[in-house]
Write an enzyme that holds these catalytic residues in place. Sequence first.
Site, PDB file in Angstrom:
ATOM      1  N   ASP A   1      -4.849  23.403 -26.152  1.00  0.00           N
ATOM      2  CA  ASP A   1      -4.804  22.659 -24.890  1.00  0.00           C
ATOM      3  C   ASP A   1      -3.450  21.983 -24.789  1.00  0.00           C
ATOM      4  O   ASP A   1      -3.000  21.359 -25.747  1.00  0.00           O
ATOM      5  CB  ASP A   1      -5.941  21.622 -24.815  1.00  0.00           C
ATOM      6  CG  ASP A   1      -6.297  21.278 -23.371  1.00  0.00           C
ATOM      7  OD1 ASP A   1      -5.363  21.032 -22.571  1.00  0.00           O
ATOM      8  OD2 ASP A   1      -7.492  21.268 -23.034  1.00  0.00           O
TER       9      ASP A   1
ATOM     10  N   ASN B   1     -11.071  12.519 -16.533  1.00  0.00           N
ATOM     11  CA  ASN B   1     -11.667  13.465 -17.489  1.00  0.00           C
ATOM     12  C   ASN B   1     -12.889  12.865 -18.176  1.00  0.00           C
ATOM     13  O   ASN B   1     -13.767  13.578 -18.652  1.00  0.00           O
ATOM     14  CB  ASN B   1     -10.681  13.817 -18.617  1.00  0.00           C
ATOM     15  CG  ASN B   1      -9.457  14.586 -18.145  1.00  0.00           C
ATOM     16  OD1 ASN B   1      -8.407  14.501 -18.758  1.00  0.00           O
ATOM     17  ND2 ASN B   1      -9.593  15.344 -17.066  1.00  0.00           N
ATOM     18  N   LEU B   2     -12.914  11.543 -18.263  1.00  0.00           N
ATOM     19  CA  LEU B   2     -13.863  10.898 -19.183  1.00  0.00           C
ATOM     20  C   LEU B   2     -15.323  11.046 -18.755  1.00  0.00           C
ATOM     21  O   LEU B   2     -16.217  10.907 -19.581  1.00  0.00           O
ATOM     22  CB  LEU B   2     -13.517   9.409 -19.367  1.00  0.00           C
ATOM     23  CG  LEU B   2     -12.135   9.106 -19.971  1.00  0.00           C
ATOM     24  CD1 LEU B   2     -12.007   7.615 -20.264  1.00  0.00           C
ATOM     25  CD2 LEU B   2     -11.858   9.905 -21.232  1.00  0.00           C
TER      26      LEU B   2
ATOM     27  N   ARG C   1     -16.866  13.646 -18.140  1.00  0.00           N
ATOM     28  CA  ARG C   1     -17.458  14.847 -18.751  1.00  0.00           C
ATOM     29  C   ARG C   1     -16.857  15.207 -20.101  1.00  0.00           C
ATOM     30  O   ARG C   1     -17.467  15.937 -20.872  1.00  0.00           O
ATOM     31  CB  ARG C   1     -17.334  16.038 -17.791  1.00  0.00           C
ATOM     32  CG  ARG C   1     -15.914  16.462 -17.490  1.00  0.00           C
ATOM     33  CD  ARG C   1     -15.851  17.458 -16.348  1.00  0.00           C
ATOM     34  NE  ARG C   1     -14.493  17.945 -16.137  1.00  0.00           N
ATOM     35  CZ  ARG C   1     -13.504  17.229 -15.590  1.00  0.00           C
ATOM     36  NH1 ARG C   1     -13.720  15.980 -15.221  1.00  0.00           N
ATOM     37  NH2 ARG C   1     -12.304  17.740 -15.446  1.00  0.00           N
TER      38      ARG C   1
ATOM     39  N   LYS D   1      -4.612  16.236 -25.653  1.00  0.00           N
ATOM     40  CA  LYS D   1      -6.026  16.546 -25.911  1.00  0.00           C
ATOM     41  C   LYS D   1      -6.200  17.285 -27.238  1.00  0.00           C
ATOM     42  O   LYS D   1      -7.118  16.985 -28.003  1.00  0.00           O
ATOM     43  CB  LYS D   1      -6.590  17.406 -24.771  1.00  0.00           C
ATOM     44  CG  LYS D   1      -6.832  16.644 -23.494  1.00  0.00           C
ATOM     45  CD  LYS D   1      -7.534  17.531 -22.463  1.00  0.00           C
ATOM     46  CE  LYS D   1      -7.752  16.742 -21.182  1.00  0.00           C
ATOM     47  NZ  LYS D   1      -8.403  17.563 -20.132  1.00  0.00           N
TER      48      LYS D   1
ATOM     49  N   ASP E   1     -10.245  26.181 -17.342  1.00  0.00           N
ATOM     50  CA  ASP E   1     -10.692  25.771 -16.012  1.00  0.00           C
ATOM     51  C   ASP E   1      -9.997  26.518 -14.884  1.00  0.00           C
ATOM     52  O   ASP E   1      -9.963  26.058 -13.762  1.00  0.00           O
ATOM     53  CB  ASP E   1     -10.491  24.260 -15.845  1.00  0.00           C
ATOM     54  CG  ASP E   1      -9.017  23.875 -15.953  1.00  0.00           C
ATOM     55  OD1 ASP E   1      -8.184  24.770 -16.172  1.00  0.00           O
ATOM     56  OD2 ASP E   1      -8.709  22.683 -15.802  1.00  0.00           O
ATOM     57  N   ASN E   2      -9.393  27.673 -15.197  1.00  0.00           N
ATOM     58  CA  ASN E   2      -8.729  28.408 -14.112  1.00  0.00           C
ATOM     59  C   ASN E   2      -8.790  29.907 -14.384  1.00  0.00           C
ATOM     60  O   ASN E   2      -8.884  30.344 -15.524  1.00  0.00           O
ATOM     61  CB  ASN E   2      -7.277  27.950 -13.962  1.00  0.00           C
ATOM     62  CG  ASN E   2      -6.464  28.251 -15.190  1.00  0.00           C
ATOM     63  OD1 ASN E   2      -5.939  29.355 -15.342  1.00  0.00           O
ATOM     64  ND2 ASN E   2      -6.366  27.296 -16.112  1.00  0.00           N
TER      65      ASN E   2
ATOM     66  N   CYS F   1     -12.888  22.881 -10.037  1.00  0.00           N
ATOM     67  CA  CYS F   1     -13.640  21.634 -10.241  1.00  0.00           C
ATOM     68  C   CYS F   1     -13.022  20.458  -9.496  1.00  0.00           C
ATOM     69  O   CYS F   1     -13.720  19.600  -8.971  1.00  0.00           O
ATOM     70  CB  CYS F   1     -13.690  21.268 -11.714  1.00  0.00           C
ATOM     71  SG  CYS F   1     -15.010  22.079 -12.585  1.00  0.00           S
TER      72      CYS F   1
ATOM     73  N   CYS G   1      -4.003  56.942  -2.920  1.00  0.00           N
ATOM     74  CA  CYS G   1      -4.942  57.809  -3.618  1.00  0.00           C
ATOM     75  C   CYS G   1      -5.850  58.402  -2.547  1.00  0.00           C
ATOM     76  O   CYS G   1      -5.475  58.470  -1.385  1.00  0.00           O
ATOM     77  CB  CYS G   1      -5.719  57.043  -4.685  1.00  0.00           C
ATOM     78  SG  CYS G   1      -6.765  55.753  -3.996  1.00  0.00           S
TER      79      CYS G   1
END
Lengths: 373, 73
Positions: A60, A68-69, A71, A84, A128-129, A190, A333
């Site tokens: 990370d 952030n806290l 979760r 982190k 997260d992406n 998110c 094609c």
Amino acid sequence: MNDKNSYERYQRQVILPDFGEEGQRKLLNAKVLVIGAGGLGCPALQYLAAAGIGTIGIVDHDTVSLNNLHRQVIYSVSDIGLSKAKRASAILNGLNPDIKIVPYDEQLTVENALSIIERFDIIIDGTDNFATRYMINDACVILDKPLIYGAVSQFDGQVAIFNFQGGDEMPVNYRDLFPEPPKEDEVLNCAEAGVLGVLPGIIGTMQANEAIKLITGLGDPLINRLWTFNALNNHVYELRLKANPETRLLIPDGEVAFEQMNYEWLCSSATESFEIDAEKFDELLENGKIEIIDVRQPNETPEVNEFEHRRIPMQQVEASADSIKSDTVVLFCQTGKRSKQAVILLSGIFGSDKKLYSLKGGIVNWKNHHQLS
Amino acid sequence: MKIFGQLTDIIKSNTLTLTDTTDTKSLVDELKKQYPALDQAKYILAVDKQTVTENTILKDGSIVALLPPFSGG
């Protein structure tokens, strides 16, 4: 396991039926990499460290922030602004000093992903992406590493084990579900959509549980199955997944091709669609200075004599990328499906250096268009 | 039908019952007619808990699930 402390620490799981000292030994010998020490990564890391996974890697590059806290419950107010990876590493070391924790305080990129992932047995995706998720997926396919996928949005969560070799079925990877990454503006993240804090707690803990099952051989892990959970109504829905051999073509076939991929670009919102219709194609033909490539198999009909082009079958597109010299390239094609995949593939190699187009509806549609007009 | 994630913003419900649909293609066509925004949406389709990529015949009482991708963590 001879160590008295060690025995006492893990005693409550060692006494489980079918777990035993053997199960504990497997955990202590295992190497698990958790990518993303956020909402999913924190609970996964805590349980993996507590369970005695011998080596845990944490990737990370982010720092802890106040929002952030709600979760990412491993961190405290005093951690705000700190790395982190380093903070999680220190906290886990306090929880279980007998295991090895390796923090990677850096962003996962095409340059470092393979060399980091290579060092571990099991990879947990807690990012997260989409850009990083597709990169991890492709890296795990290239390196044959099982990937424990988890994702959340608002009140919904998903868990699955991808790319597990050695099962009865062909291993499934994320591209079998969604071959192409969605563009940034197609799906909310998110930050935009919100997430109930406890949900990544549940899903991240599920990911840790699946890792422990894979390592110890206990139970029935979610191999090639997608487990979904809704936090509002507690509904659980599980899907059996099937591999799609065609999507394998979208994954770079080795280290060199992987390092040339541009995952950020694949997920960035393109201002202009790369699919062009027959009329736009005719305009480009008139202007000249374009390179036209037929990605069909050599024996496929109808034959095309109306304009100059060369044939590079889909399977060889990646390897032949160097031979494409023009700045504007149109691929076609039969129906426009494969050429679209080819454009995505080449976009990963060329980035924004070339204008790449796919003929919408394929050569069949183009020929029809000219018969009608 | 079971609708997941943010697709419920388009369909305004997490369950839906359709009659007179014989296969997944006609089902998706019908849904797009009713919910045009679905045309732009990305999702996987599962029939009776098995993901499908090609047109699949639906039996009476088949349960079709629509799941969008999401990437939050």
